[in-house]
Each structure stands twice: as structure tokens, then as C-alpha cells.
Design an enzyme around this catalytic site. Structure first.
Site, PDB file in Angstrom:
ATOM      1  N   ARG A  28      12.238  -2.472  -0.040  1.00 51.53           N
ATOM      2  CA  ARG A  28      11.833  -3.479   0.940  1.00 51.53           C
ATOM      3  C   ARG A  28      11.382  -4.781   0.281  1.00 51.53           C
ATOM      4  O   ARG A  28      11.002  -5.723   0.949  1.00 51.53           O
ATOM      5  CB  ARG A  28      10.723  -2.901   1.818  1.00 51.53           C
ATOM      6  CG  ARG A  28      11.233  -1.841   2.756  1.00 51.53           C
ATOM      7  CD  ARG A  28      10.142  -0.892   3.237  1.00 51.53           C
ATOM      8  NE  ARG A  28      10.681   0.093   4.168  1.00 51.53           N
ATOM      9  CZ  ARG A  28      11.373   1.173   3.816  1.00 51.53           C
ATOM     10  NH1 ARG A  28      11.604   1.435   2.548  1.00 51.53           N
ATOM     11  NH2 ARG A  28      11.832   2.013   4.724  1.00 51.53           N
ATOM     12  N   PHE A  70       1.354 -10.757   8.487  1.00 50.01           N
ATOM     13  CA  PHE A  70       1.158  -9.477   7.813  1.00 50.01           C
ATOM     14  C   PHE A  70       2.427  -9.122   7.053  1.00 50.01           C
ATOM     15  O   PHE A  70       3.398  -8.636   7.625  1.00 50.01           O
ATOM     16  CB  PHE A  70       0.841  -8.393   8.860  1.00 50.01           C
ATOM     17  CG  PHE A  70       0.556  -7.042   8.291  1.00 50.01           C
ATOM     18  CD1 PHE A  70      -0.666  -6.767   7.702  1.00 50.01           C
ATOM     19  CD2 PHE A  70       1.493  -6.027   8.363  1.00 50.01           C
ATOM     20  CE1 PHE A  70      -0.948  -5.502   7.186  1.00 50.01           C
ATOM     21  CE2 PHE A  70       1.230  -4.759   7.853  1.00 50.01           C
ATOM     22  CZ  PHE A  70       0.004  -4.503   7.274  1.00 50.01           C
ATOM     23  N   THR A  84      -4.580  11.120  -1.236  1.00 50.99           N
ATOM     24  CA  THR A  84      -5.846  11.086  -0.504  1.00 50.99           C
ATOM     25  C   THR A  84      -5.703  10.199   0.730  1.00 50.99           C
ATOM     26  O   THR A  84      -4.729   9.458   0.860  1.00 50.99           O
ATOM     27  CB  THR A  84      -6.972  10.510  -1.395  1.00 50.99           C
ATOM     28  OG1 THR A  84      -6.695   9.128  -1.639  1.00 50.99           O
ATOM     29  CG2 THR A  84      -7.075  11.269  -2.711  1.00 50.99           C
ATOM     30  N   VAL A 119       0.874  -1.164   0.000  1.00 47.20           N
ATOM     31  CA  VAL A 119       0.000   0.000   0.000  1.00 47.20           C
ATOM     32  C   VAL A 119       0.917   1.221   0.000  1.00 47.20           C
ATOM     33  O   VAL A 119       1.695   1.415   0.934  1.00 47.20           O
ATOM     34  CB  VAL A 119      -0.935   0.010   1.234  1.00 47.20           C
ATOM     35  CG1 VAL A 119      -1.897   1.185   1.157  1.00 47.20           C
ATOM     36  CG2 VAL A 119      -1.696  -1.298   1.344  1.00 47.20           C
ATOM     37  N   HIS A 158      -7.003   7.512   1.329  1.00 48.30           N
ATOM     38  CA  HIS A 158      -7.237   6.112   0.971  1.00 48.30           C
ATOM     39  C   HIS A 158      -6.179   5.187   1.591  1.00 48.30           C
ATOM     40  O   HIS A 158      -6.485   4.095   2.062  1.00 48.30           O
ATOM     41  CB  HIS A 158      -7.246   5.989  -0.561  1.00 48.30           C
ATOM     42  CG  HIS A 158      -7.567   4.633  -1.078  1.00 48.30           C
ATOM     43  ND1 HIS A 158      -8.841   4.099  -1.034  1.00 48.30           N
ATOM     44  CD2 HIS A 158      -6.786   3.681  -1.641  1.00 48.30           C
ATOM     45  CE1 HIS A 158      -8.822   2.885  -1.552  1.00 48.30           C
ATOM     46  NE2 HIS A 158      -7.576   2.602  -1.939  1.00 48.30           N
TER      47      HIS A 158
END
Length: 167
Positions: free
Chosen positions: A132, A118, A91, A86, A93
Site C-alpha cells: 500500500r 488520515f 499484543t 501501524v 497495542h
């Protein structure tokens, strides 16, 4: 070799015989494909079999918990690895998707008493994500797979101890 990998080797960590599903978000595929590669390499290095480590793809990080829940409901896995990226935009979001993915993945782990790892990158830009996912900062897919192996092994150990007669 990083400290975590060195510690895992010294503790005899093994993926041999473990059934570990990998769920990968297709959104930000240039990043998530690298995370998947790192996870698969880790599982194979520690004795995991491709036959015991199916890969499932979903649209984005927000959908990872839904797929994890469906897989965990089957009661046939030792661990689930959720991989996604992500990347912050202009925004809010980013905040909604990343926090709900994290919450949802943890909810699945607690609901089904199975390790659900996760492995979702939450970064400010694509360059940070790529660093990463196999860049200078290692591969968080590898790290997620190692965590899944360690947690699955720990859960098996805890189950064996719980089944021993007391006294």
C-alpha cells in the site's frame, strides 16, 4: 491511472498555492518514507510547491494528532496530511494506537475546521503495508495528498460561497 486520479484531473484539481503540511511517523520508516514520497509526488504533479508543503517528523502514529493540532492552531495551512503505518503485532497495542490516531486526527480536523487527512496504514503485516506504500496496491500517501488537495479546494470554495452577500 486510478479512478480517483482520473476524476480529480477532470474536475480541475490543483494544489497550486495551497499550503499543505505533511506529518510523517518515523516508526515503520521503510513504509512511511514511501508514503511521504507518494504524497510529495502527488502534490508536485498537481502544482504544489515544496516551499508551501513543509514536512514534519514525529516518533509514531500516536503522536500524529498532537503535531497536527499544533500546526492547525497556527491557522496558516490549507490542509494537513498525516502519514504513518501501524502494523499488527502479538499484543493489543495495534488497536489502541490505530484507533487513537484515527480519533485524534479527526478531532483536530473538526476542532480547527481544516482538512486533516488520515494517511495511516493499519495492516496485519509489513508486506501488506509495503503493498500500500508503492506496491501493487498503489501508494496511499499519494491518495492522502490527493484527498488533501480536493478537501482544501472544497473548503476554499465553501468559504467563498459563505462570504457572498445573499439576496
Amino acid at each position: 491511472m486510478n479512478k480517483q486520479t482520473t476524476q480529480a484531473i477532470s474536475e480541475g484539481t490543483s494544489a497550486y498555492g495551497l499550503r499543505v503540511a505533511i506529518i510523517v511517523s518515523r516508526f515503520n520508516e521503510p513504509v512511511t518514507s514511501r508514503l511521504l514520497q507518494g504524497a510529495e509526488e502527488c502534490l508536485q504533479k498537481y502544482g504544489g510547491s515544496k516551499n508551501n508543503c513543509p514536512v514534519y517528523f514525529c516518533p509514531g502514529a500516536f503522536e500524529l494528532p498532537q503535531v497536527a493540532n499544533a500546526l492547525a492552531s497556527r491557522k496558516s495551512l490549507d490542509a494537513i496530511i498525516c502519514l504513518g503505518a501501524v502494523i499488527r503485532g502479538e499484543t493489543p497495542h495495534f488497536e489502541y494506537v490505530s484507533s487513537e490516531a484515527a480519533r485524534g486526527i479527526q478531532d483536530v480536523a473538526l476542532k480547527h475546521a481544516i482538512p486533516v487527512v488520515f494517511g495511516v496504514l493499519t495492516t496485519n503485516d509489513e508486506a501488506q503495508a509495503l503493498e500500500r506504500a508503492g506496491g501493487k496496491l498503489g501508494n496511499k500517501g499519494w491518495d492522502a495528498a490527493l484527498a488533501a488537495i480536493e478537501m482544501a479546494s472544497l473548503f476554499k470554495k465553501l468559504k467563498r460561497k459563505a462570504k457572498r452577500p445573499s439576496g
